[in-house]
Design an enzyme around this catalytic site. Structure first.
Site, PDB file in Angstrom:
ATOM      1  N   ASP A 159       4.800  -4.045  -6.950  1.00 42.93           N
ATOM      2  CA  ASP A 159       4.256  -2.781  -6.538  1.00 42.93           C
ATOM      3  C   ASP A 159       4.524  -1.562  -7.165  1.00 42.93           C
ATOM      4  OD1 ASP A 159       6.062  -3.711  -4.611  1.00 42.93           O
ATOM      5  OD2 ASP A 159       5.889  -1.582  -3.697  1.00 42.93           O
ATOM      6  N   ASN A 160       5.773  -1.631  -7.672  1.00 41.90           N
ATOM      7  CA  ASN A 160       6.298  -0.458  -8.431  1.00 41.90           C
ATOM      8  C   ASN A 160       6.024  -0.465 -10.014  1.00 41.90           C
ATOM      9  OD1 ASN A 160       7.153   0.530  -6.152  1.00 41.90           O
ATOM     10  ND2 ASN A 160       9.329  -0.080  -6.238  1.00 41.90           N
ATOM     11  N   GLY A 186       0.802  -1.625   0.035  1.00 38.50           N
ATOM     12  CA  GLY A 186       0.151   0.090  -0.010  1.00 38.50           C
ATOM     13  C   GLY A 186       0.763   1.344  -0.047  1.00 38.50           C
ATOM     14  N   ASP A 232       7.516   5.388  -9.268  1.00 38.64           N
ATOM     15  CA  ASP A 232       8.101   5.378  -7.816  1.00 38.64           C
ATOM     16  C   ASP A 232       9.837   5.399  -8.341  1.00 38.64           C
ATOM     17  OD1 ASP A 232       6.057   4.983  -6.579  1.00 38.64           O
ATOM     18  OD2 ASP A 232       5.708   2.927  -6.733  1.00 38.64           O
TER      19      ASP A 232
END
Length: 521
Positions: free
Chosen positions: A269-270, A100, A279
């Site tokens: 997640d990136n 998250g 990111d």
């Protein structure tokens, strides 16, 4: 200051039922409502007028108190409710579960000229996803993010944009090298802008929890708002979506390889579903052409995210996305077909990109041999990638190998490293290259013009960002402004910025922030 607000994401996707801002596992939710922490004394360091215009703001708006308050997190813009995204991910190849937005807070979606953007503050305080971190960001990492996002855009690489860079007026404790020596640094906040911040990991979260209702809800929402041209229904719709994400990711990686960019943290997640670079942590440009180089200290041992491995990692990450979408498709074969095509398509796109870098308009089969021998040669002694490709365009069709060599020799860090064998290899290669460009219809000046459109003269080298950070730390932002202006036209000659068309200085070879960076960078 007037923004045209849209709240599609929060209106159509499930919210965290609790608004308690403490680190925790958040179930059956795409996001949590969370307010930015009010900064004690915010001040604007820099803003991009082009990004401001894209979301419907003017130069006058940038200088307003409203702009300062909204994009520092000091006040909440009317009719918006800030939120942090819930997603999961694989980090360095290992499943990490829920991750998250640990230090990012989405302010709102806005619409301008029929385009939708999400505005996100990075470094504006803790969220339920901050785990053990404080949710803040420091000036050095914020400068790196602000400059790099815009530099990438002007290089033609798909990326998030950066609207503004602000000081919070607060001090933030950071351990730069993770070696038990934390120190206080200036806090800062960047406003990032993208179509959305939905990631591969957003889908992985729901799939890992077997929350298939919300997985479908997220996929339907994403396609409806961000891929509206996909008109198929049912399984075909999700396959078309996956196919598009695969292709846009592939194209992004080819761009990274073209300009010598290394992301450094290609965790799932990136990875954006839009095929844009997100990111910016420990990134870097190749100062010397080394396919094994990674800018990330955490990655130093296994070099998973090294320059030469970025396409393989993109494919690995796409496999994880395919696994996450599988419950909506219920059949592995069509997903595997899309994934199987990735490597072949990548080879094709990579070859085409390298042919363009070398100034070949007529594509020939044996070009691949010339390209492979070049990349091997570039690794033999320390050779600056940016300078090499830029100067290669100065060769003329009539050049003998020795004359041709003089055009590119500035790219070598130490010419004395070139022993007789390597020198002979270079002369042989240059001879083949001049024969090859003589097969082209373009004149020398036309070829140079074409090559200079894809081989940048100026990139944001880590030592340049570090010099800028050192000055900014003392309150001097003139270098930041200078670099920002220069990086807007990376392919132009810009004689007034010629001093930046140079190899990494010796002092920067092993300096913190100039060669390797940590994830807190």
């Amino acid at each position: 200051m007037k923004l045209q607000i849209k709240n599609n994401f929060t209106a159509e996707l499930p919210a965290d039922q609790s608004e308690i801002n403490t680190p925790r596992q958040v179930q059956q939710s795409a996001y949590s409502y969370v307010l930015p922490k009010k900064p004690s004394n915010p001040s604007l360091i820099h803003a991009s007028i082009e990004v401001a215009n894209a979301i419907g703001l003017s130069q006058e708006d940038i200088l307003s108190t409203d702009f300062l308050n909204t994009f520092s997190g000091n006040t909440v813009y009317p009719e918006t409710k800030p939120f942090a995204l819930c997603y999961a991910g694989h980090q360095f190849g290992n499943w990490a579960g829920q991750l998250g937005d640990g230090r990012a807070i989405n302010l709102s979606e806005v619409v301008h000229d029929n385009k939708t953007y999400t505005l996100q503050l990075k470094g504006a305080g803790p969220t339920p996803y901050s785990r053990t971190a404080d949710g803040f960001a420091v000036l050095r990492s914020s400068i790196r993010e602000h400059l790099c996002a815009e530099a990438m855009h002007y290089l033609g690489v798909p990326t998030t944009r950066s609207l503004s860079l602000m000081l919070s007026g607060d001090q933030v404790l950071r351990d730069v090298l993770y070696n038990g020596n934390p120190a206080y640094e200036k806090g800062a906040i960047v406003c990032r802008v993208a179509p959305s911040f939905i990631r591969f990991g957003s889908f992985e979260l729901f799939a890992s929890r077997e929350d298939h209702d919300n997985l479908k809800l997220l996929a339907d929402f994403t396609i409806k708002h961000h891929f509206p041209h996909i008109q198929q229904e049912g399984v075909e719709k999700y396959l078309a979506f996956f196919q598009e994400v695969t292709q846009s990711t592939l194209k992004m990686i080819v761009h990274w390889q073209r300009v010598g960019f290394v992301h450094g943290v290609m965790n799932t997640d990136n990875m954006s579903i839009h095929g844009i670079t997100i990111d910016y942590g420990p990134y870097g440009w190749l100062d010397d052409y080394n396919s094994s180089w990674t800018p990330n200290t955490t990655d130093n041992q296994y070099k998973r995210y090294r320059f030469g491995n970025q396409s393989e990692i993109a494919l690995w990450n796409l496999y994880q996305l395919a696994n996450a979408l599988y419950p909506l498709i219920q059949e592995a074969k069509p997903l595997e077909t899309i994934l199987d095509a990735f490597s072949t398509d990548y080879e094709k796109e990579y070859l085409n990109m390298m042919q363009n870098k070398l100034g070949f308009q007529i594509k020939k089969e044996h070009d691949i041999v010339l390209i492979q021998s070049l990349t091997q040669l570039l690794e033999k002694v320390e050779t600056d990638m940016t300078i090499f490709f830029r100067n290669l365009s100065n060769l003329s069709k009539a050049d003998a190998a020795t004359t041709a060599f003089n055009s590119i020799k500035d790219a070598f860090y130490n010419e004395k490293d070139l022993d007789q064998t390597i020198l002979k290899d270079w002369h042989d290669w240059l001879e083949k290259y001049t024969i090859r460009i003589n097969e082209e219809a373009l004149s020398d000046s036309e070829r140079k013009e074409q090559m200079n459109l894809v081989n940048p003269k100026y990139v944001l080298r880590n030592y340049m960002a570090q010099l800028c950070i050192d000055d900014a730390d003392k309150g001097d932002y003139s270098l930041l402004n200078e670099l920002f202006e220069m990086l807007k036209k990376p392919y132009d000659e810009q004689p007034n910025f010629q001093k930046w068309f140079t190899k990494r200085p010796d002092w920067a070879r092993d300096k913190v922030g100039c060669s390797m960076l940590s994830c807190s960078s």
